[in-house]
Design an enzyme around this catalytic site. Structure first.
Site, mmCIF file in Angstrom:
data_model
loop_
_atom_site.group_PDB
_atom_site.id
_atom_site.type_symbol
_atom_site.label_atom_id
_atom_site.label_comp_id
_atom_site.label_asym_id
_atom_site.label_seq_id
_atom_site.Cartn_x
_atom_site.Cartn_y
_atom_site.Cartn_z
ATOM 1 N N HIS A 201 41.075 48.330 33.949
ATOM 2 C CA HIS A 201 39.678 48.734 33.803
ATOM 3 C C HIS A 201 39.105 48.167 32.516
ATOM 4 O O HIS A 201 38.087 48.628 32.020
ATOM 5 C CB HIS A 201 39.546 50.247 33.774
ATOM 6 C CG HIS A 201 40.275 50.934 34.870
ATOM 7 N ND1 HIS A 201 41.558 51.418 34.720
ATOM 8 C CD2 HIS A 201 39.917 51.190 36.150
ATOM 9 C CE1 HIS A 201 41.950 51.959 35.866
ATOM 10 N NE2 HIS A 201 40.983 51.830 36.745
ATOM 11 N N ILE B 5 43.435 12.524 39.504
ATOM 12 C CA ILE B 5 44.772 13.052 39.796
ATOM 13 C C ILE B 5 45.419 12.271 40.929
ATOM 14 O O ILE B 5 46.602 11.939 40.876
ATOM 15 C CB ILE B 5 44.686 14.552 40.137
ATOM 16 C CG1 ILE B 5 44.458 15.358 38.855
ATOM 17 C CG2 ILE B 5 45.949 15.019 40.843
ATOM 18 C CD1 ILE B 5 44.360 16.853 39.079
ATOM 19 N N ALA C 151 33.770 6.338 41.494
ATOM 20 C CA ALA C 151 35.052 6.454 40.800
ATOM 21 C C ALA C 151 36.060 5.430 41.322
ATOM 22 O O ALA C 151 36.838 4.862 40.546
ATOM 23 C CB ALA C 151 35.605 7.867 40.963
#
Lengths: 574, 574
Positions: B217, B401, B554
């Site tokens: 909490h 990647i 890219a």
């Protein structure tokens, strides 16, 4: 955002390793993904699924008895290579041929098709079924170009069940094709996800807005709108999907349907259940019969905030296959021990506690008590947001909602009891019980006990004097103090003790109830404001002590507001 | 943040309704929460759990055969009322008494204790076991004051299994107590959650930092630190919990333990699996034996970003009970059909493809090809982040990647093949296969095909001339074009076509390979830059067309970088 990783380039491999380590009883690692670690009967069809990683439980989480035989697990959001798919299929097949099934994305088509050629070249029978459930990604006339989202589960589940019961490759393929033809999904997104190591989310949606029809990799949607209510979202989903009925499905004729309400990552279960409540209501109202729904995370995109609804329109065979047992890491159906349902009960109607009829004088007081409780409800409603904000500084921010639920229930119960002739004491006792029942938490228990103590002193016989009211308030304060807080702890006790003192003193000094109450309420308000200077000592609030200095205690403030609100009911002549 | 709700005051009720609608085969709604919708043998103990809502699957998600008989479901982050707990217990019990079990929070203790008194007053035998697993919440000397987090599941699971097998109330209570004594958890948080309707999160953690030991909490933690790697977090968790061993547990003697890696909401499965990979490794290294772990969302706080590790130190009986079947909405154990594990195989060692030995001349070329592939890997490593950023504008941000994984695998395979005497053509073919295998996606398939085509022309016989190199490049370009893109689509094709043209023209004009390559590389770089002006046409990128104008493609950029990087290997005399 994705925070936990080592070298981002190793993420997918380490993810597969951890997944396998956590699920050894169901899956084993093979080149390019996972295959079942359990045996399958020789000659049965192997369902091989797959796609990019980042969509767990798709795809590795769906490998196991009654579902997939293997899953090719590509890099993040990137198709597995043809070599991966081929290797997984070879490790998964057991003599009955291979069905390749996956969501319809260009990279996946490229690599799975290359794998299908390689498998065929090595003498393995292969079929392919691409999932095309996302209605936002292409018009009906080009339905074969649609991408696959949570509808993957419907196709995989029935194909896996058909393979498990021994259907041959052409039959399993036909069933998967039919399931895809009868599955439609529609989704929205509120925010994007970020890949491991990325500084920024892959895509964003303006705060308070949603992208309608956005894809699970952030593919642009078909429109943008303000975030609706949960019911509004259910309307959007169901209305759209009822206009996208597969050929031959009539949604208004007791047609049976599986709804899948899918969370993309950070829209959580509680929200999904609230939305599903409305989805179920709307579908039922439309005449369709909801069968074994799924509400949860079935196809995700990391922590993307989004939701989709899938409707899988059943026929008899598809329903049987949907209900068949399955046992994969992330999806299981059919308990270990068949369970018997309890007989449908007539829900016991809320039993009304019998009320003690009050005397005529007390019934008059009861009407004022009931009016006071209405005044409490109104002032709490007006201040609920503010109370929540104050409470969030030191507590868990639920004080406004808790008081609202409690006072609403108390008001309803009090009006009802008064209408049934209860005296003032009984009205307060019944209201207190309703308050604590519906509010829960600590403040609910305290307010319930306080009202009950007030009622005990007022009783059901006479019209209380100012002195009796003061005594009753004192009894209520004692009941609150019994919960353990003392003045200075930064709780409601800091406001109720001065209220009690001033009221008692002024009534003893001969003031009428209205002016005594008014002075006491002013004292409570001043004391509540002064709690801003205190450091909290109790419960969870303690852990945020320093932050809370400068903000008054929410319980003290709500108490002071209530004393002011009920003044008008104290002052109305009986 | 929580976005989907109607009236925030109705959230908890609507959530319960939706939850029950989605899980009718296991639960039914009763006053205050849910009870099983399946029958239980008369005379067995009823385990009744509960707490505030917002922690799904705790608590309603754990009701079903082999687990809880009922769950009291309070408001958001607020204890259920005593009335709710009492009503759920009465609806759930079936003659063998009631065990109340819940996490140790003040509001819950208050209300469950009041319910225990009410149940005892109405003649029902009651016991209570509070879960106190969170080591961050109090020192060992005050272990009974600790709060309960994901350790709830351990206590509930074994108590539920003991009740199901018919143990009496005192035995079930003793088992639950022992389970709690042998369960320890430790957690961290990265960001808070917001309650429905709240404008701000309930608590915050500075970006890039984590609160160590923060409660579910938002209770303050014991320290703050930078977010570590996944392995670093596993170290923190395991090291801490190995210093918090329960009495009588020796972690270094083949002791068996259940780890539970719990996500609080928006830390997702993939991240959890990466962390679990390290947790499993560390525990095994410490000599303990990992048994049937759980990795997922067991006790959440809406979309709070946090993780905890629980270690449940087994004894023989607890292990038996942990493994027993369970069938609740959110937690199932034991498949419908008992599964046989495949025989543990010796993992087939990665078979090395036999290499075609090259001629001496070709082996010399192979060394240069291998050096070129190393140069590719190095330049991709250096630019991976930048390529990912560029790709995120129009694609899904994984280009860096993907290229990194592909070039790393290709480099390793090329060095190995060259060392084993392969000729230039074979080295390229082997490198291409490794590239497409490990990179996956579309770009992996394209680069694999390109290297393979280069190798096909170069062959394994001779030292290639400038003209042969130009022919090989042309063949590679043809292989890329076969994937379907044409110049102007804003793909790598926009850079490779001018590269091919300039190289061919300059070699034909009599330039030496180094200067021809250098000119071609400059042309590729200029062409890649010029893709910034184009609107993408292909694949997913299409959906973000306008955003992508101004950013180069890219794939074109990485191609240009690679042509520049390998220039030095082209220029080194063999």
């Amino acid at each position: 955002m994705t925070r936990l990783f080592n070298d981002p380039a190793d993420f997918a491999d380490e993810m597969v390793d951890g997944f396998v380590a956590a699920n050894q009883s169901r899956v084993r690692k093979v080149h390019g993904g996972v295959a079942r670690s359990t045996t399958s009967p020789e000659g049965t069809v192997a369902l091989v699924v797959g796609g990019g990683s980042g969509h767990y439980p798709a795809f590795g989480g769906l490998v196991g008895h009654g579902l997939a035989a293997g899953a090719a697990m590509g890099n993040l959001f990137a198709s597995p290579s043809a070599q991966q798919v081929t290797a997984v299929a070879k490790a998964s097949e057991h003599g009955g041929g291979v069905l390749l099934s996956y969501g319809n994305y260009a990279g996946d088509v490229l690599n799975f098709d290359a794998a299908a050629r390689a498998l065929a070249d090595s003498g393995i029978e292969v079929r392919t079924v691409r999932v095309t459930d996302d209605v936002a990604s292409a018009p009906t006339s080009e339905a074969h170009k649609r991408r696959g989202i949570a509808g993957d589960l419907c196709v995989f589940k029935v194909a896996g069940a058909a393979a498990e019961r021994g259907d041959d490759l052409d039959t399993v393929t036909a069933i998967a094709t039919r399931a895809n033809d009868r599955t439609r999904s529609f989704g929205v997104a509120f925010s994007g996800c970020s890949l491991p190591g990325a500084d920024e989310p892959l895509f964003t949606v303006p705060e308070g807005r949603m992208a309608i029809g956005m894809g699970i990799h952030g593919e642009r949607g078909i429109a943008e709108a303000d975030v609706p209510t949960a019911d509004g979202l259910a309307d959007l989903f169901v209305d759209k999907l009822l206009t996208e009925l597969p050929d031959g499905v009539d949604a208004h004729a007791g047609q049976r349907v599986v709804p899948i309400l899918n969370g993309l990552g950070s829209v959580k279960y509680e929200e999904l259940f609230v939305v599903f409540n409305a989805v179920q209501r709307k579908l039922t109202a439309a005449g369709v019969v909801v069968v074994e729904p799924e509400v949860g995370e079935l196809v995700t995109s990391f922590d993307m905030a989004g939701v989709s609804l899938t409707l899988f329109w059943l026929d008899d065979e598809l329903e049987q296959l949907w209900a068949a047992p399955a046992d994969s890491p992330a999806y299981r159906k059919g308990g270990a021990v068949p369970q018997e349902q309890v007989a449908p009960e007539t829900l016991a109607a809320d039993e009304q506690a019998p009320v003690t009829p009050g005397t005529e004088a007390s019934q008059a007081s009861a009407a004022r008590v009931a009016a006071a409780i209405t005044a409490i409800r109104v002032t709490i409603d007006d201040h609920a947001d503010e109370l929540g904000r104050i409470d969030a500084v030191a507590g868990d921010g639920d004080h406004g909602i808790g008081m609202q639920r409690g006072s609403t229930a108390a008001d309803r119960a009090a009006q009802d009891a008064a209408a049934r002739g209860a005296g003032a004491g009984s009205v307060l006792a019944i209201a207190g019980d309703a308050w604590s029942d519906k509010a829960g938490g600590t403040s609910g228990a305290i307010w319930g006990a306080a009202l009950e103590a007030l009622g005990r002193v007022l009783g059901d016989d006479q019209r209380p004097s100012a002195a009796t009211v003061a005594q009753a308030v004192h009894a209520a304060v004692e009941a609150v103090l019994a919960f353990g807080a003392v003045p200075g702890d930064k709780t409601m006790v800091d406001a109720i003790v001065p209220f009690d003192q001033v009221l008692t003193d002024r009534v003893a000094a001969g003031d009428d109830l209205v002016s005594a109450w008014s002075a006491a309420s002013a004292a409570a308000t001043a004391a509540a404001d002064a709690t801003a200077d205190l450091l909290p000592k109790m419960g969870r609030a303690r852990t945020h002590g320093e932050d809370a200095v400068g903000t008054p205690d929410a319980g003290a403030v709500s108490f002071a507001l209530i004393t002011a609100a009920v003044l008008s009911t104290v002052s109305v002549p009986a």
